[in-house]
Design a protein around this motif. Sequence first.
Motif, PDB file in Angstrom:
ATOM      1  N   LYS A  45      24.456  16.469  -0.077  1.00 30.29           N
ATOM      2  CA  LYS A  45      25.751  16.342   0.594  1.00 30.29           C
ATOM      3  C   LYS A  45      25.997  14.902   1.029  1.00 30.29           C
ATOM      4  O   LYS A  45      27.141  14.432   1.042  1.00 30.29           O
ATOM      5  CB  LYS A  45      25.765  17.270   1.815  1.00 30.29           C
ATOM      6  CG  LYS A  45      27.077  17.291   2.575  1.00 30.29           C
ATOM      7  CD  LYS A  45      28.172  17.985   1.783  1.00 30.29           C
ATOM      8  CE  LYS A  45      29.419  18.147   2.626  1.00 30.29           C
ATOM      9  NZ  LYS A  45      30.546  18.736   1.858  1.00 30.29           N
ATOM     10  N   LYS A  46      24.931  14.179   1.349  1.00 32.08           N
ATOM     11  CA  LYS A  46      25.071  12.795   1.789  1.00 32.08           C
ATOM     12  C   LYS A  46      25.698  11.930   0.689  1.00 32.08           C
ATOM     13  O   LYS A  46      26.517  11.051   0.967  1.00 32.08           O
ATOM     14  CB  LYS A  46      23.711  12.237   2.204  1.00 32.08           C
ATOM     15  CG  LYS A  46      23.796  10.903   2.925  1.00 32.08           C
ATOM     16  CD  LYS A  46      22.461  10.545   3.566  1.00 32.08           C
ATOM     17  CE  LYS A  46      22.611   9.265   4.402  1.00 32.08           C
ATOM     18  NZ  LYS A  46      21.356   8.910   5.101  1.00 32.08           N
ATOM     19  N   TYR A  47      25.301  12.171  -0.555  1.00 33.73           N
ATOM     20  CA  TYR A  47      25.905  11.428  -1.668  1.00 33.73           C
ATOM     21  C   TYR A  47      27.392  11.748  -1.782  1.00 33.73           C
ATOM     22  O   TYR A  47      28.228  10.847  -1.961  1.00 33.73           O
ATOM     23  CB  TYR A  47      25.208  11.757  -2.986  1.00 33.73           C
ATOM     24  CG  TYR A  47      25.944  11.187  -4.186  1.00 33.73           C
ATOM     25  CD1 TYR A  47      25.738   9.873  -4.590  1.00 33.73           C
ATOM     26  CD2 TYR A  47      26.875  11.952  -4.898  1.00 33.73           C
ATOM     27  CE1 TYR A  47      26.435   9.331  -5.665  1.00 33.73           C
ATOM     28  CE2 TYR A  47      27.580  11.425  -5.965  1.00 33.73           C
ATOM     29  CZ  TYR A  47      27.348  10.118  -6.354  1.00 33.73           C
ATOM     30  OH  TYR A  47      28.049   9.586  -7.407  1.00 33.73           O
ATOM     31  N   LEU A  48      27.739  13.029  -1.687  1.00 31.76           N
ATOM     32  CA  LEU A  48      29.140  13.425  -1.837  1.00 31.76           C
ATOM     33  C   LEU A  48      30.004  12.845  -0.716  1.00 31.76           C
ATOM     34  O   LEU A  48      31.158  12.459  -0.950  1.00 31.76           O
ATOM     35  CB  LEU A  48      29.252  14.945  -1.862  1.00 31.76           C
ATOM     36  CG  LEU A  48      28.767  15.607  -3.163  1.00 31.76           C
ATOM     37  CD1 LEU A  48      28.710  17.117  -3.002  1.00 31.76           C
ATOM     38  CD2 LEU A  48      29.654  15.223  -4.330  1.00 31.76           C
ATOM     39  N   ASN A  49      29.459  12.757   0.492  1.00 32.21           N
ATOM     40  CA  ASN A  49      30.202  12.134   1.588  1.00 32.21           C
ATOM     41  C   ASN A  49      30.433  10.649   1.315  1.00 32.21           C
ATOM     42  O   ASN A  49      31.490  10.106   1.653  1.00 32.21           O
ATOM     43  CB  ASN A  49      29.435  12.305   2.905  1.00 32.21           C
ATOM     44  CG  ASN A  49      29.424  13.751   3.385  1.00 32.21           C
ATOM     45  OD1 ASN A  49      30.282  14.548   2.998  1.00 32.21           O
ATOM     46  ND2 ASN A  49      28.450  14.088   4.212  1.00 32.21           N
TER      47      ASN A  49
END
Length: 386
Positions: free
Chosen positions: A364-368
């Motif tokens: 999720k950190k990448y997508l954010n």
Amino acid sequence: MKNNMVIIHGGGPTAVINASLYGIIKEAKMHDEIGKVFGVIGGTEGVLHEDFKEIGQISQEEMELLLKTPGSAIGSSRYPVTDEDYRKMKDIFLKHNVRYVLLNGGNGTMDACGKIQKACEGEEIFVVGIPKTIDNDISSIDHAPGFASAAKYIAEITAEVGQDVKSLPIHVCIIESMGRNAGWITAASAAAREKDGDAPHMILVPERSFNQEAFLKRVKELYEEKGGVVVVVSEGLNDEHGESIVPPVFKTGRSVYYGDVSAYLANLVIRELGIKARNEKPGILGRASISHQSSIDRDEAVLVGRKAVQAAVKEHTGVMIGLTRKEGEEYEVETPLIPIDQVMLYERKLPDEYISEDGFDITKKYLNWLKPLLGEEIPDFINFRE
């Protein structure tokens, strides 16, 4: 006498490289100390042939076309420049009264930027680099112009393929993305998901060694669960020894050309699991698509072009225009000047915190991190089966 400026493109084009050219020309018009603005036709090799075309006086209509023209309007190259070539370039610049030299490209081009700057030491020639790469592997910056449009492309086509496979869930579809050594583009396919269970169901990046047994096990589980499976893989998947999972098909000099990773994996699924599989390889469609161009990407490409002109006129040299994020909830960028020797041929990989623990997905950190770069939202779809 006014001093002239040249712009050189290097390496593979992007959907926004000409937007940087737009920014350069627009900014150059605002500085009386700049005389002619030359586009070098055909990259660094074009310098040696003195193939300069004046582009600073093009019409506003032509200017606007630059914002939506794929490829490089002045051409590019991967010409292997020698030390003697760099010395010749200095003499050519002096001959044409060129005081400002701008290079727009990726890691290899920034290496050339640094070497041109060193060759021109002692002369009043100011050399500035402009970042450009779909691979997003230039160091010392948050992201490079060109990446966001390629990311938007892979996300949108993955969403579309996902709908197709969901409609007729009888096979495994393997999509191969560009980015041989870094998985930034491949990872962006995760933005296709509207909800849990949507494609892509697996993502394989080159930062993780490919394990055939684990791959086949996971594909089998997904197929038994869903019937239709979408896998997105990088063209640069390697085994535990750092060797491509696909045997080379052609070698010439130091260049090695490999077969398609997606075709190799589709055949592996068919052969080992007895499941119908197919592969899709968009290839350069992913960097040439203007219809998938990110508006943020385009605007930032214009921005770094303008900043490069400003830096050169202020007599900065041996630097690259950076793109870094300002702190805060709202997405904003800064454009610091980065010493070129911090950039030359340093390759920025996808960090561990952006890759799932099992190596088959993205966090999720990448997508954010990615979301504000895409500009527009990925389109929604409707499905009455759900």
